[in-house]
Design a protein around this motif. Structure first.
Motif, PDB file in Angstrom:
ATOM      1  N   LEU A 155       0.803  -1.216   0.000  1.00 61.24           N
ATOM      2  CA  LEU A 155       0.000   0.000   0.000  1.00 61.24           C
ATOM      3  C   LEU A 155       0.841   1.274   0.000  1.00 61.24           C
ATOM      4  O   LEU A 155       0.393   2.308  -0.490  1.00 61.24           O
ATOM      5  N   TYR A 156       2.051   1.216   0.513  1.00 61.94           N
ATOM      6  CA  TYR A 156       2.923   2.384   0.431  1.00 61.94           C
ATOM      7  C   TYR A 156       3.192   2.713  -1.041  1.00 61.94           C
ATOM      8  O   TYR A 156       3.137   3.870  -1.452  1.00 61.94           O
ATOM      9  N   ALA A 157       3.496   1.688  -1.834  1.00 62.98           N
ATOM     10  CA  ALA A 157       3.743   1.889  -3.263  1.00 62.98           C
ATOM     11  C   ALA A 157       2.473   2.334  -3.977  1.00 62.98           C
ATOM     12  O   ALA A 157       2.506   3.243  -4.810  1.00 62.98           O
ATOM     13  N   LEU A 158       1.347   1.699  -3.663  1.00 64.02           N
ATOM     14  CA  LEU A 158       0.079   2.099  -4.285  1.00 64.02           C
ATOM     15  C   LEU A 158      -0.247   3.556  -3.984  1.00 64.02           C
ATOM     16  O   LEU A 158      -0.724   4.281  -4.858  1.00 64.02           O
ATOM     17  N   ASP A 159       0.020   3.985  -2.764  1.00 62.88           N
ATOM     18  CA  ASP A 159      -0.233   5.376  -2.403  1.00 62.88           C
ATOM     19  C   ASP A 159       0.669   6.312  -3.213  1.00 62.88           C
ATOM     20  O   ASP A 159       0.204   7.267  -3.820  1.00 62.88           O
ATOM     21  N   THR A 160       1.952   6.019  -3.232  1.00 59.73           N
ATOM     22  CA  THR A 160       2.928   6.872  -3.913  1.00 59.73           C
ATOM     23  C   THR A 160       2.715   6.921  -5.426  1.00 59.73           C
ATOM     24  O   THR A 160       2.786   7.989  -6.029  1.00 59.73           O
ATOM     25  N   VAL A 173     -13.934   6.648  -7.791  1.00 57.42           N
ATOM     26  CA  VAL A 173     -14.552   5.464  -8.409  1.00 57.42           C
ATOM     27  C   VAL A 173     -16.008   5.258  -7.993  1.00 57.42           C
ATOM     28  O   VAL A 173     -16.746   4.554  -8.683  1.00 57.42           O
ATOM     29  N   ASN A 174     -16.421   5.859  -6.884  1.00 56.84           N
ATOM     30  CA  ASN A 174     -17.807   5.754  -6.404  1.00 56.84           C
ATOM     31  C   ASN A 174     -18.265   7.119  -5.896  1.00 56.84           C
ATOM     32  O   ASN A 174     -18.414   7.325  -4.694  1.00 56.84           O
ATOM     33  N   PRO A 175     -18.512   8.070  -6.788  1.00 60.78           N
ATOM     34  CA  PRO A 175     -18.805   9.440  -6.364  1.00 60.78           C
ATOM     35  C   PRO A 175     -20.060   9.588  -5.504  1.00 60.78           C
ATOM     36  O   PRO A 175     -20.190  10.569  -4.778  1.00 60.78           O
ATOM     37  N   PHE A 176     -20.963   8.623  -5.541  1.00 62.87           N
ATOM     38  CA  PHE A 176     -22.177   8.696  -4.723  1.00 62.87           C
ATOM     39  C   PHE A 176     -22.076   7.835  -3.470  1.00 62.87           C
ATOM     40  O   PHE A 176     -23.029   7.719  -2.717  1.00 62.87           O
ATOM     41  N   GLY A 177     -20.913   7.216  -3.260  1.00 65.69           N
ATOM     42  CA  GLY A 177     -20.685   6.399  -2.077  1.00 65.69           C
ATOM     43  C   GLY A 177     -21.240   4.991  -2.208  1.00 65.69           C
ATOM     44  O   GLY A 177     -21.931   4.667  -3.170  1.00 65.69           O
ATOM     45  N   LEU A 178     -20.916   4.170  -1.243  1.00 63.17           N
ATOM     46  CA  LEU A 178     -21.380   2.789  -1.172  1.00 63.17           C
ATOM     47  C   LEU A 178     -21.666   2.438   0.285  1.00 63.17           C
ATOM     48  O   LEU A 178     -21.097   3.038   1.190  1.00 63.17           O
ATOM     49  N   ILE A 179     -22.506   1.443   0.484  1.00 61.12           N
ATOM     50  CA  ILE A 179     -22.704   0.883   1.821  1.00 61.12           C
ATOM     51  C   ILE A 179     -21.507  -0.033   2.099  1.00 61.12           C
ATOM     52  O   ILE A 179     -21.212  -0.924   1.304  1.00 61.12           O
ATOM     53  N   VAL A 180     -20.829   0.209   3.191  1.00 60.48           N
ATOM     54  CA  VAL A 180     -19.655  -0.591   3.548  1.00 60.48           C
ATOM     55  C   VAL A 180     -20.092  -1.765   4.416  1.00 60.48           C
ATOM     56  O   VAL A 180     -20.844  -1.591   5.371  1.00 60.48           O
ATOM     57  N   HIS A 181     -19.603  -2.936   4.078  1.00 62.32           N
ATOM     58  CA  HIS A 181     -19.932  -4.142   4.842  1.00 62.32           C
ATOM     59  C   HIS A 181     -18.862  -4.497   5.875  1.00 62.32           C
ATOM     60  O   HIS A 181     -19.184  -5.014   6.932  1.00 62.32           O
ATOM     61  N   CYS A 182     -17.588  -4.246   5.538  1.00 65.05           N
ATOM     62  CA  CYS A 182     -16.500  -4.683   6.409  1.00 65.05           C
ATOM     63  C   CYS A 182     -15.393  -3.632   6.490  1.00 65.05           C
ATOM     64  O   CYS A 182     -14.964  -3.100   5.472  1.00 65.05           O
ATOM     65  N   PHE A 183     -14.944  -3.370   7.701  1.00 67.10           N
ATOM     66  CA  PHE A 183     -13.803  -2.495   7.941  1.00 67.10           C
ATOM     67  C   PHE A 183     -12.560  -3.375   7.980  1.00 67.10           C
ATOM     68  O   PHE A 183     -12.543  -4.402   8.665  1.00 67.10           O
ATOM     69  N   VAL A 184     -11.528  -3.005   7.235  1.00 65.44           N
ATOM     70  CA  VAL A 184     -10.308  -3.819   7.165  1.00 65.44           C
ATOM     71  C   VAL A 184      -9.178  -3.106   7.889  1.00 65.44           C
ATOM     72  O   VAL A 184      -8.849  -1.966   7.563  1.00 65.44           O
ATOM     73  N   SER A 185      -8.607  -3.772   8.869  1.00 59.25           N
ATOM     74  CA  SER A 185      -7.433  -3.270   9.569  1.00 59.25           C
ATOM     75  C   SER A 185      -6.263  -4.130   9.110  1.00 59.25           C
ATOM     76  O   SER A 185      -6.334  -5.359   9.146  1.00 59.25           O
ATOM     77  N   HIS A 186      -5.197  -3.493   8.640  1.00 62.21           N
ATOM     78  CA  HIS A 186      -4.102  -4.245   8.039  1.00 62.21           C
ATOM     79  C   HIS A 186      -2.817  -3.425   8.098  1.00 62.21           C
ATOM     80  O   HIS A 186      -2.825  -2.254   8.435  1.00 62.21           O
ATOM     81  N   TYR A 187      -1.731  -4.049   7.700  1.00 70.64           N
ATOM     82  CA  TYR A 187      -0.414  -3.422   7.664  1.00 70.64           C
ATOM     83  C   TYR A 187      -0.122  -2.968   6.228  1.00 70.64           C
ATOM     84  O   TYR A 187      -0.193  -3.762   5.295  1.00 70.64           O
ATOM     85  N   TRP A 188       0.190  -1.701   6.047  1.00 71.59           N
ATOM     86  CA  TRP A 188       0.446  -1.162   4.705  1.00 71.59           C
ATOM     87  C   TRP A 188       1.648  -1.824   4.028  1.00 71.59           C
ATOM     88  O   TRP A 188       1.743  -1.850   2.812  1.00 71.59           O
ATOM     89  N   GLY A 189       2.590  -2.341   4.783  1.00 73.66           N
ATOM     90  CA  GLY A 189       3.788  -2.943   4.212  1.00 73.66           C
ATOM     91  C   GLY A 189       3.601  -4.365   3.715  1.00 73.66           C
ATOM     92  O   GLY A 189       4.479  -4.922   3.055  1.00 73.66           O
ATOM     93  N   HIS A 190       2.452  -4.953   4.002  1.00 70.41           N
ATOM     94  CA  HIS A 190       2.172  -6.317   3.559  1.00 70.41           C
ATOM     95  C   HIS A 190       1.941  -6.333   2.055  1.00 70.41           C
ATOM     96  O   HIS A 190       1.362  -5.407   1.495  1.00 70.41           O
ATOM     97  N   ASP A 191       2.371  -7.381   1.378  1.00 74.95           N
ATOM     98  CA  ASP A 191       2.150  -7.522  -0.062  1.00 74.95           C
ATOM     99  C   ASP A 191       0.658  -7.392  -0.349  1.00 74.95           C
ATOM    100  O   ASP A 191      -0.149  -8.163   0.170  1.00 74.95           O
TER     101      ASP A 191
END
Length: 126
Positions: free
Chosen positions: A20-25, A61-79
């Protein structure tokens, strides 16, 4: 990162892994502000709207928003491919409790959901 502190201070660039660091950058931050960027050049079919102002990736990608089903907690450095695989496997087992189609399951992932240009204002200082 104390091991690389002096190199970082001197502006040394380090190879980024597919996380995710690379995806962000390379993708999220450049595409979520107005103007040209390399990531937009790769999106030749213009599948992602051009940002009118500083925004989150999810707003593009979703200018009108979406209903979120799951919150994901994770490490940005993970593949990131491993993260996606884990979420796909979890969704295959659990989607029916939340939605009728596995593909409709929406995960909240901070990199995409928060405006990376103004994170402090969105989540607070603490």
């Amino acid at each position: 990162n104390m091991e690389n502190a002096s190199a970082i201070a001197n502006g040394t660039k380090f190879k980024q892994g597919p996380n995710l660091y690379a995806l962000d950058t390379l993708v999220v931050t450049p595409m979520t502000k107005p103007g040209a960027c390399e990531a937009r050049d790769v999106d030749r079919q213009n599948t992602i709207a051009e940002a009118a102002g500083m925004s989150s990736f999810s707003e593009l990608v979703n200018p009108f928003g979406l209903i979120v089903h799951c919150f994901v907690s994770h490490y940005w450095g993970h593949d990131f491919r491993s993260t996606v695989t884990a979420l796909e496997l979890w969704a295959a087992e659990h989607y029916q409790a939340m939605t009728s189609e596995k593909e409709s399951l929406v995960f909240w992932i901070c990199l995409f959901a928060l405006n990376q240009h103004n994170v402090a204002a969105e989540v607070g200082q603490n």
